[in-house]
Write a protein that holds these residues in place. Structure first.
Motif, mmCIF file in Angstrom:
data_model
loop_
_atom_site.group_PDB
_atom_site.id
_atom_site.type_symbol
_atom_site.label_atom_id
_atom_site.label_comp_id
_atom_site.label_asym_id
_atom_site.label_seq_id
_atom_site.Cartn_x
_atom_site.Cartn_y
_atom_site.Cartn_z
ATOM 1 N N ILE A 4 51.587 24.155 47.274
ATOM 2 C CA ILE A 4 51.394 22.709 47.233
ATOM 3 C C ILE A 4 50.003 22.415 46.694
ATOM 4 O O ILE A 4 49.077 23.153 46.946
ATOM 5 N N ALA A 5 49.891 21.387 45.933
ATOM 6 C CA ALA A 5 48.592 20.981 45.403
ATOM 7 C C ALA A 5 48.548 19.465 45.378
ATOM 8 O O ALA A 5 49.564 18.813 45.181
ATOM 9 N N LEU A 6 47.405 18.915 45.583
ATOM 10 C CA LEU A 6 47.228 17.473 45.542
ATOM 11 C C LEU A 6 46.408 17.150 44.318
ATOM 12 O O LEU A 6 45.350 17.722 44.104
ATOM 13 N N PHE A 7 46.923 16.283 43.486
ATOM 14 C CA PHE A 7 46.221 15.867 42.291
ATOM 15 C C PHE A 7 45.806 14.419 42.471
ATOM 16 O O PHE A 7 46.641 13.558 42.724
ATOM 17 N N LEU A 8 44.543 14.141 42.334
ATOM 18 C CA LEU A 8 44.056 12.773 42.415
ATOM 19 C C LEU A 8 43.575 12.351 41.040
ATOM 20 O O LEU A 8 42.854 13.081 40.374
ATOM 21 N N PHE A 9 43.980 11.186 40.616
ATOM 22 C CA PHE A 9 43.550 10.659 39.334
ATOM 23 C C PHE A 9 42.510 9.586 39.594
ATOM 24 O O PHE A 9 42.796 8.581 40.223
ATOM 25 N N ALA A 10 41.301 9.855 39.156
ATOM 26 C CA ALA A 10 40.205 8.930 39.400
ATOM 27 C C ALA A 10 39.853 8.199 38.110
ATOM 28 O O ALA A 10 39.857 8.786 37.033
ATOM 29 N N ALA A 11 39.558 6.924 38.239
ATOM 30 C CA ALA A 11 39.169 6.134 37.074
ATOM 31 C C ALA A 11 37.651 6.097 36.980
ATOM 32 O O ALA A 11 36.983 5.616 37.874
ATOM 33 N N PHE A 12 37.129 6.667 35.935
ATOM 34 C CA PHE A 12 35.706 6.579 35.648
ATOM 35 C C PHE A 12 35.522 6.762 34.148
ATOM 36 O O PHE A 12 36.148 7.589 33.532
ATOM 37 N N THR A 13 34.741 5.964 33.552
ATOM 38 C CA THR A 13 34.473 5.902 32.116
ATOM 39 C C THR A 13 35.737 5.978 31.266
ATOM 40 O O THR A 13 36.208 4.986 30.759
ATOM 41 N N HIS A 15 38.848 7.096 32.233
ATOM 42 C CA HIS A 15 40.020 7.271 33.093
ATOM 43 C C HIS A 15 40.419 8.738 33.186
ATOM 44 O O HIS A 15 41.573 9.115 33.016
ATOM 45 N N ALA A 16 39.451 9.584 33.433
ATOM 46 C CA ALA A 16 39.675 11.030 33.515
ATOM 47 C C ALA A 16 40.488 11.387 34.752
ATOM 48 O O ALA A 16 40.545 10.630 35.718
ATOM 49 N N GLN A 17 41.104 12.537 34.702
ATOM 50 C CA GLN A 17 41.874 13.038 35.833
ATOM 51 C C GLN A 17 41.044 14.063 36.601
ATOM 52 O O GLN A 17 40.323 14.843 36.014
ATOM 53 N N GLN A 18 41.177 14.056 37.892
ATOM 54 C CA GLN A 18 40.469 15.007 38.743
ATOM 55 C C GLN A 18 41.475 15.672 39.661
ATOM 56 O O GLN A 18 42.116 15.005 40.458
ATOM 57 N N ARG A 19 41.629 16.975 39.557
ATOM 58 C CA ARG A 19 42.537 17.717 40.421
ATOM 59 C C ARG A 19 41.776 18.151 41.662
ATOM 60 O O ARG A 19 40.682 18.716 41.572
ATOM 61 N N VAL A 20 42.367 17.899 42.814
ATOM 62 C CA VAL A 20 41.762 18.283 44.084
ATOM 63 C C VAL A 20 42.769 19.148 44.836
ATOM 64 O O VAL A 20 43.872 18.705 45.131
ATOM 65 N N LYS A 67 36.139 5.673 41.511
ATOM 66 C CA LYS A 67 37.166 4.776 42.029
ATOM 67 C C LYS A 67 38.536 5.396 41.757
ATOM 68 O O LYS A 67 38.930 5.560 40.607
ATOM 69 N N VAL A 68 39.255 5.742 42.809
ATOM 70 C CA VAL A 68 40.587 6.325 42.668
ATOM 71 C C VAL A 68 41.589 5.191 42.482
ATOM 72 O O VAL A 68 41.687 4.300 43.311
ATOM 73 N N VAL A 69 42.307 5.231 41.381
ATOM 74 C CA VAL A 69 43.287 4.177 41.103
ATOM 75 C C VAL A 69 44.720 4.679 41.221
ATOM 76 O O VAL A 69 45.652 3.893 41.238
#
Length: 122
Positions: A4-13, A15-20, A67-69
């Motif tokens: 299992i993995a949680l992927f969070l998509f954060a909006a910054f400059t 709209h880059a994606q950030q995997r957590v 900011k996580v959108v």
């Protein structure tokens, strides 16, 4: 290794994606004979209606100041004959302990459906 993995998509400059990645997880059961069981050591997680649940945690430090959108939980299903049709996501306020149990073992100090810390804290 957990599947299992949680992927969070954060909006910054841009709209880059950030995997957590998930840092800990626990599968618990509300079935009467399994409420004190801990499956924190299991290599799989189980969802079953209103009877079996899992808890996951992640370190949000990589998202600080962003900011996580949108957030998506990605799972790999072990049983294609029983697809995941729908699920509910919630949060809990009680601290919990992953533990090392499997097969619904009663693991002292670890969390279960009935205990925040088995034998210590309901």
């Amino acid at each position: 290794m957990k599947r299992i993995a949680l992927f969070l998509f954060a909006a910054f400059t841009l709209h880059a994606q950030q995997r957590v990645e998930v840092s800990r997880d626990l599968w618990i059961s509300a079935y009467s004979k399994e409420v004190e069981g801990n499956n924190g050591g299991s290599h799989r997680l189980k969802l079953k209606g209103i009877q079996e649940f899992f808890l996951i945690d992640f370190d949000p430090a990589a998202l600080r100041g962003k900011k996580v959108v949108k957030a998506q939980l990605h799972v790999h299903l072990a049983s294609p004959e029983a697809p995941l049709r729908r699920t509910t996501v919630s949060s809990i306020t009680q601290e919990w302990v992953e533990g090392t149990g499997s097969n619904y073992a009663k693991n002292p100090g670890a969390s279960s459906f009935a205990w925040a810390k088995t034998g210590e804290l309901r």
